[in-house]
Design an enzyme around this catalytic site. Structure first.
Site, PDB file in Angstrom:
ATOM      1  N   GLU A  59       0.825  -1.211   0.000  1.00 43.20           N
ATOM      2  CA  GLU A  59       0.000   0.000   0.000  1.00 43.20           C
ATOM      3  C   GLU A  59       0.857   1.257   0.000  1.00 43.20           C
ATOM      4  O   GLU A  59       0.527   2.247  -0.670  1.00 43.20           O
ATOM      5  CB  GLU A  59      -0.935   0.001   1.219  1.00 43.20           C
ATOM      6  N   GLU A 108     -18.660  -6.118  -2.108  1.00 41.29           N
ATOM      7  CA  GLU A 108     -17.269  -6.556  -1.987  1.00 41.29           C
ATOM      8  C   GLU A 108     -17.097  -7.966  -2.557  1.00 41.29           C
ATOM      9  O   GLU A 108     -16.044  -8.283  -3.099  1.00 41.29           O
ATOM     10  CB  GLU A 108     -16.833  -6.508  -0.522  1.00 41.29           C
ATOM     11  N   ASP A 133      -4.589  -9.700  -8.458  1.00 43.82           N
ATOM     12  CA  ASP A 133      -5.002  -8.756  -9.497  1.00 43.82           C
ATOM     13  C   ASP A 133      -3.883  -7.931 -10.136  1.00 43.82           C
ATOM     14  O   ASP A 133      -3.591  -8.038 -11.326  1.00 43.82           O
ATOM     15  CB  ASP A 133      -6.108  -7.848  -8.958  1.00 43.82           C
ATOM     16  N   GLU A 153     -12.470   0.333  -9.378  1.00 49.30           N
ATOM     17  CA  GLU A 153     -12.097  -0.552 -10.488  1.00 49.30           C
ATOM     18  C   GLU A 153     -13.152  -0.610 -11.591  1.00 49.30           C
ATOM     19  O   GLU A 153     -12.818  -0.692 -12.780  1.00 49.30           O
ATOM     20  CB  GLU A 153     -11.817  -1.959  -9.949  1.00 49.30           C
TER      21      GLU A 153
END
Length: 839
Positions: free
Chosen positions: A109, A350, A256, A368
């Site tokens: 992150e 989610e 991803d 996204e």
């Protein structure tokens, strides 16, 4: 200092001009609310400072006391043409932000949000400085900060494999005694494989090759550890030996951006090795994972088997990546599926099932889906995707907008909010939506000169030519895979679909009513038809009277059965509760099936409370039901640690403060993607409010016994509530009573007592008419003591023959057990086997 979009755009949608497609009121995220905190708390109207708010587990690893939202949004301000605000924000970042804080942060992150934000901000500041009209004071301060942060992240790569630790202390690194990290052994594939864009850009801009070298090495390890038979990778890997910990493979959470960065590293750096690797993986994805329009997780070693029946919202980025690959047909199909899910649930949950029902109800304002919408519009020019963007904007304003910003949705089914607005909402969501509705000539930069990182930060594609590549760290190109038209070029709609401007609509149409939303009633020859004959319609006519038979034709569609979550309960059965306190609980899809067998025991709080590692109080926990807090790791991981410690059951308690079963729908806990057959414990889930009742009971009474069972079978619950309560009371108390032969009996030999017991409810002193004489059993509750006695009653016919009375006495002890007259405890009061020889 951070502003969002308020733009009026007229877009021609076929023959319809739609005005005000994208309207955002200027969002106030300035010093009076949040700065210099890392995030805004939109419900509380204040900043979130780590350590000053309740700990949220891994979520807080994004916060490093470095003004996260400010840095993450720097280049967004330039895209929005808020150049004065951008310059002011850069000054504040240079002046106020410190990167040497004693705080443990997520390497992944921090890289994509902070390092990427500093690099994107530097690229924009340098561009404005070169134009000569502003930022002349800027002397690469953001780049210097990025280099400092890069060096503070490097200790995470000090592993034998080259895969980075998942966490690092900004001041003390990883293995320093003061670092409070370094004990982790696993990391996700995306966490290790999403470093190359930022680290390579930092190396090219700073001239220090060490960053790119480490990022390349991590990608090398992941590539080498792929499953050679399927060319797929798993979700979690051991950073020391490179062995896979979780072998489920998909394109969503945990993997991803690994795939994304292989493709984009080729675009940014021009290195064929990344494109070759991506194409190998992409062929495997389309062979095993893609089941249009679905993208399902499979086992990397047995990819023909799906490992779960639900998808997570993070896979919504994949249609955008397919656009970059030039594979528009599956991109359109999956995007349309996602759009239909948003129509049904307002936002992407989610996680949602393959039948498009809610699996996890949260919506964290993830960008996204908007990202893929932007890419598809750029690729097709189809105004349909402008309407999709319009729906995103409208739903954000209708269901997420609060006075101090936009709040995450705790559950899309109820619309409740969380006091949370992650930095990616401003860094990505607003950027993609603004670009979707903007014309190129309206932007202060040429957007085609940049590649988007996974956090939507802008890095110049010119890096591959204007900056020298790092020496000595080139990777070996794998064996070339089968190539197609777009293996080494960008997609072209003219080439893909010549003279067919409606190609996208043609693909979408078959998925238009995928979830059933908006479906019109129609008669279909391949579906069962029900004909209703209405005989009760009589029409009286002046000249003709008769009966008309009316046929009502209705289509019966094959709708999937709703997934039923059977409510369970945690029932407190020890004194003073005695079954009266019942807490609604959610079940689990793994572990002991409580529908077949209820389970009970005393409860003990696990240490650590999150149970995401070895259990410190295993001795105390053994043989008891564990209490564990949700968060930090998967339910299955917690269950394995607790089962290994000797627990006989687990009650998970929600870490979202204030959640309760009345306002939030129950859900079934699921595994971690791998087989959960090794977990045999019974598992239930309590929301925060119900969990607080249980923990308070444990703190007050120390010894609390509970039952875990389906709600419909809770003890003391039935049509005859009074009788059921009495039977339940006996079921709780009688196991603690020992029956023995009195030592005063003539026969000194201890023999078990055999008797028949009949229970009835009666008022005190009342004797049922016609009751038989002889030994009776009386249960009296008096002053918190249990008195159980057998007495001989007088014969109802007047016979006064006295009988020897046998007294069986017991007195409650501190541990709720009874103290019998003799030591033999082999007999039980409800034993009815053998002849009735002893009265």
């Amino acid at each position: 200092v951070l502003y969002c979009l308020f733009k009026l755009t007229k877009v021609e949608l076929s023959l319809i001009a739609v005005g005000k497609v994208c309207q955002f009121v200027q969002l106030l995220i300035d010093r009076k609310y949040a700065y210099p905190a890392d995030e805004l708390m939109p419900l509380s109207c204040r900043g979130r400072v780590r350590g000053q708010e309740p700990n949220r587990g891994d979520i807080d690893d994004s916060l490093g006391k470095f003004s996260l939202t400010l840095i993450d949004t720097l280049d967004t301000l330039v895209v929005l043409n808020k150049l004065d605000e951008f310059e002011d924000a850069v000054r504040k970042a240079v002046k106020d932000v410190r990167l040497d804080n004693d705080v443990v942060v997520s390497v992944f992150e921090t890289n994509i949000r902070v390092l990427g934000g500093l690099l994107g901000g530097h690229v924009m500041a340098d561009l404005l400085r070169q134009r000569g009209d502003r930022m002349q004071w800027y002397q690469d301060e953001l780049l210097h900060m990025a280099k400092e942060l890069g060096h503070r992240l490097l200790p995470a790569f000090n592993t034998t494999s080259g895969l980075p630790y998942p966490k690092v202390n900004l001041r003390y690194g990883v293995l320093n005694p003061l670092s409070r990290t370094g004990t982790e052994s696993d990391t996700c594939t995306a966490c290790a494989g999403t470093m190359i864009l930022e680290f390579a850009a930092l190396s090219r801009l700073s001239g220090e090759s060490v960053f790119e070298e480490h990022a390349r090495k991590a990608l090398d390890v992941l590539w080498e550890r792929r499953q050679r038979g399927s060319d797929l990778v798993g979700t979690v890997i051991n950073i020391h030996n490179g062995e896979w910990v979780r072998r489920d493979s998909g394109v969503g959470a945990g993997i991803d951006s690994y795939y994304e960065y292989l493709m984009k590293a080729y675009i940014l750096l021009g290195d064929n090795v990344f494109l070759e690797r991506f194409n190998v993986h992409y062929s495997a994805i389309m062979k095993y994972i893609s089941q249009p329009p679905l993208l399902l997780n499979v086992h990397m070693h047995n990819p023909t088997v799906s490992v779960r029946s639900w998808m997570d919202s993070l896979l919504a980025f994949f249609p955008g990546l397919q656009v970059l690959r030039g594979d528009l047909k599956p991109a359109i199909e999956t995007h349309e599926m996602l759009y239909q899910v948003t129509k049904q649930h307002k936002f992407l949950p989610e996680a949602f099932t393959t039948e498009f029902r809610v699996h996890w109800g949260q919506h964290l304002l993830r960008p996204e889906f908007a990202e893929s919408t932007y890419y598809l519009y750029k690729a097709t020019g189809d105004p349909y995707y402008l309407r999709v963007g319009q729906s995103i904007v409208e739903k954000l304003n209708a269901y997420a907008r609060v006075p101090c910003g936009f709040a995450a949705v705790q559950d899309v089914r109820t619309g409740t909010h969380e006091d949370r607005m992650d930095s990616f909402f401003l860094a990505e969501m607003f950027k993609y939506l603004y670009l979707l509705f903007s014309e190129k000539n309206e932007l202060p930069i040429d957007i085609d000169d940049y590649i988007f990182t996974t956090e939507a930060h802008l890095l110049p594609v010119s890096l591959s030519t204007t900056q020298p590549p790092c020496q000595g760290n080139n990777t070996t190109v794998p064996v070339s895979h089968e190539e197609d038209l777009f293996t080494h070029s960008c997609p072209s709609t003219e080439t893909l679909f010549p003279n067919n401007p409606s190609f996208a609509k043609t693909i979408r149409d078959s998925y238009k009513y995928l979830t059933g939303v908006g479906r019109k009633i129609r008669i279909s020859s391949d579906r069962p038809v029900v004909v209703f004959n209405l005989f009760s319609t009589f029409l009286s006519l002046q000249e003709h009277k008769g009966v008309y038979r009316v046929k009502l034709v209705a289509e019966v569609s094959q709708t999937p059965e709703e997934e039923v979550v059977v409510p369970h309960v945690v029932q407190l059965i020890s004194p003073p509760f005695l079954g009266r306190t019942v807490l609604t609980a959610g079940p689990a899809k793994f572990g002991m099936d409580l529908m077949k067998q209820e389970h009970g025991g005393s409860i003990v709080k696990a240490s650590p409370y999150t149970a995401c590692g070895p259990i410190d109080n295993a001795v105390e926990l053994k043989g008891h039901i564990a209490l564990a807090l949700r968060g930090d790791c998967m339910f299955a991981a917690k269950a394995r640690w607790l089962q290994e410690a000797g627990a006989i059951g687990v009650i998970f308690i929600d870490h979202h403060e204030g959640s309760n079963s009345e306002e939030t729908p129950l859900f079934q806990m699921v595994g971690d993607g791998d087989s959960t057959e090794d977990i045999t414990l019974p598992l239930v889930f309590l929301f925060s409010r119900e969990g607080a009742v249980l923990t308070a009971a444990l703190e007050k009474h120390h010894n609390v016994d509970v039952l875990l069972l389906p709600k419909e079978r809770q003890l003391g619950h039935g049509e005859d509530q009074e009788a059921d309560d009495f039977q339940f009371l006996l079921s709780v108390l009688l196991p603690f009573v020992h029956f023995n032969v009195c030592p005063l009996c003539a026969d000194k030999t201890e023999k078990p007592v055999s008797m028949n017991i009949k229970l009835r409810l009666a008022e005190e002193g009342e004797l049922e008419e016609g009751a038989a004489s002889g030994p009776t059993l009386e249960l009296v509750l008096e002053n918190d003591e249990l008195l159980l006695k057998e007495e001989v009653e007088e014969d109802l016919r007047g016979e006064r023959q006295s009988q020897q009375q046998q007294h069986f006495c017991s007195k409650a002890t501190e541990d709720d057990r009874t103290e019998p007259c003799s030591a033999d405890s082999s007999a039980t009061p409800n034993s009815n086997s053998g002849p009735d020889t002893n009265p």
